[in-house]
Design an enzyme around this catalytic site. Sequence first.
Site, PDB file in Angstrom:
ATOM      1  CB  SER A 203      35.538  45.765  37.553  1.00  0.00           C
ATOM      2  OG  SER A 203      36.541  44.785  37.930  1.00  0.00           O
TER       3      SER A 203
HETATM    4  N1  SAH Z   1      35.141  38.918  37.418  1.00  0.00           N
HETATM    5  C1  SAH Z   1      34.809  39.304  38.625  1.00  0.00           C
HETATM    6  C2  SAH Z   1      35.297  40.129  39.579  1.00  0.00           C
HETATM    7  C3  SAH Z   1      35.885  39.328  40.917  1.00  0.00           C
HETATM    8  S1  SAH Z   1      37.347  40.227  41.724  1.00  0.00           S
HETATM    9  C4  SAH Z   1      33.220  39.577  38.836  1.00  0.00           C
HETATM   10  O1  SAH Z   1      32.477  39.842  37.781  1.00  0.00           O
HETATM   11  O2  SAH Z   1      32.520  39.567  39.870  1.00  0.00           O
HETATM   12  C5  SAH Z   1      38.481  39.136  41.359  1.00  0.00           C
HETATM   13  C6  SAH Z   1      38.657  37.808  41.577  1.00  0.00           C
HETATM   14  O3  SAH Z   1      39.692  37.220  41.307  1.00  0.00           O
HETATM   15  C7  SAH Z   1      38.480  37.490  43.199  1.00  0.00           C
HETATM   16  O4  SAH Z   1      37.251  36.826  43.363  1.00  0.00           O
HETATM   17  C8  SAH Z   1      39.641  36.844  43.757  1.00  0.00           C
HETATM   18  O5  SAH Z   1      39.325  35.797  44.618  1.00  0.00           O
HETATM   19  C9  SAH Z   1      40.044  36.118  42.323  1.00  0.00           C
HETATM   20  N2  SAH Z   1      41.672  35.705  42.239  1.00  0.00           N
HETATM   21  C10 SAH Z   1      42.745  36.259  42.472  1.00  0.00           C
HETATM   22  N3  SAH Z   1      43.749  35.593  42.413  1.00  0.00           N
HETATM   23  C11 SAH Z   1      43.209  34.485  41.707  1.00  0.00           C
HETATM   24  C12 SAH Z   1      43.594  33.254  41.279  1.00  0.00           C
HETATM   25  N4  SAH Z   1      45.036  32.924  41.240  1.00  0.00           N
HETATM   26  N5  SAH Z   1      43.042  32.181  40.579  1.00  0.00           N
HETATM   27  C13 SAH Z   1      41.706  32.579  40.620  1.00  0.00           C
HETATM   28  N6  SAH Z   1      41.066  33.307  41.002  1.00  0.00           N
HETATM   29  C14 SAH Z   1      41.746  34.633  41.608  1.00  0.00           C
END
Ligand code: SAH
Length: 232
Positions: free
Chosen positions: A79
């Site tokens: 993000s």
């Molecule tokens: N906080 C992260 C942003 C990652 S984007 C950062 O700082 O980089 C959101 C992430 O949520 C993705 O990697 C995706 O694979 C994960 N995601 C989606 N559904 C999920 C679930 N049910 N459990 C765990 N992770 C999930």
Amino acid sequence: MGKALVQPVSAAARPLGVGLDSGAVRARMVQKLAEQGIQDKTVLAAMGQVERHRFVESALANQAYEDTSLPIGLGQTISKPNVVARMIELLRLGTTGKLGRVLEIGTGCGYQAAVLSHVASEVYSIERLRGLHEKARENLRHFRLANVHLIFGDGMLGYPKGAPYAGIISAAGGDAVPQAWLDQLAVGGRLVAPTITPAGHQALVVMLKTEQGIERSVLEAVHFVPLKSGIA
Ligand code: SAH
């Protein structure tokens, strides 16, 4: 450090990640966050501390401190700094000092987990894609953050072992907030998650768990990757 000897080159031209001073670039990012309305000093300090350029591919490092989301592989994105800061500020509303245990759903590259490690006593961060879980572990190794616990699994189920949580923050947007998250939230705890509203768009939803029940507020529109069930 030879900071005073460095010529005033533009931020974009600096070879970030090779030991030059990225602190000044980060300080500018923090100043911008404050101008954009982020007020929580603890959050601003944490944003100033974490080297965001270490979480993205080297080809993107020169964009690491711009207010933009960036690809982190496997179709996912980190993000933009403003959204990370805003969500953590919402998570901390009403908290003086450090938050207790926090659960993050969607570790991604590990950046937000690193920021959270500076504002919470323990961070449990769960990721459903093994490739990203491993990448985050690699990215975070450098920082030696003893209070960050990375878990590979389906975050829709929360992570009962660390419950109850003072805060739960989701980096992926679902149709609804899973009941497991509310169950694992401490009374007095706060949850921040992008969620589809009845109007059909994604917005930040904040939930506060009280003795009487859940208080819910729907805030600004956002664009997060989807919350998916199961692991891959
Ligand atoms: N906080 C992260 C942003 C990652 S984007 C950062 O700082 O980089 C959101 C992430 O949520 C993705 O990697 C995706 O694979 C994960 N995601 C989606 N559904 C999920 C679930 N049910 N459990 C765990 N992770 C999930």
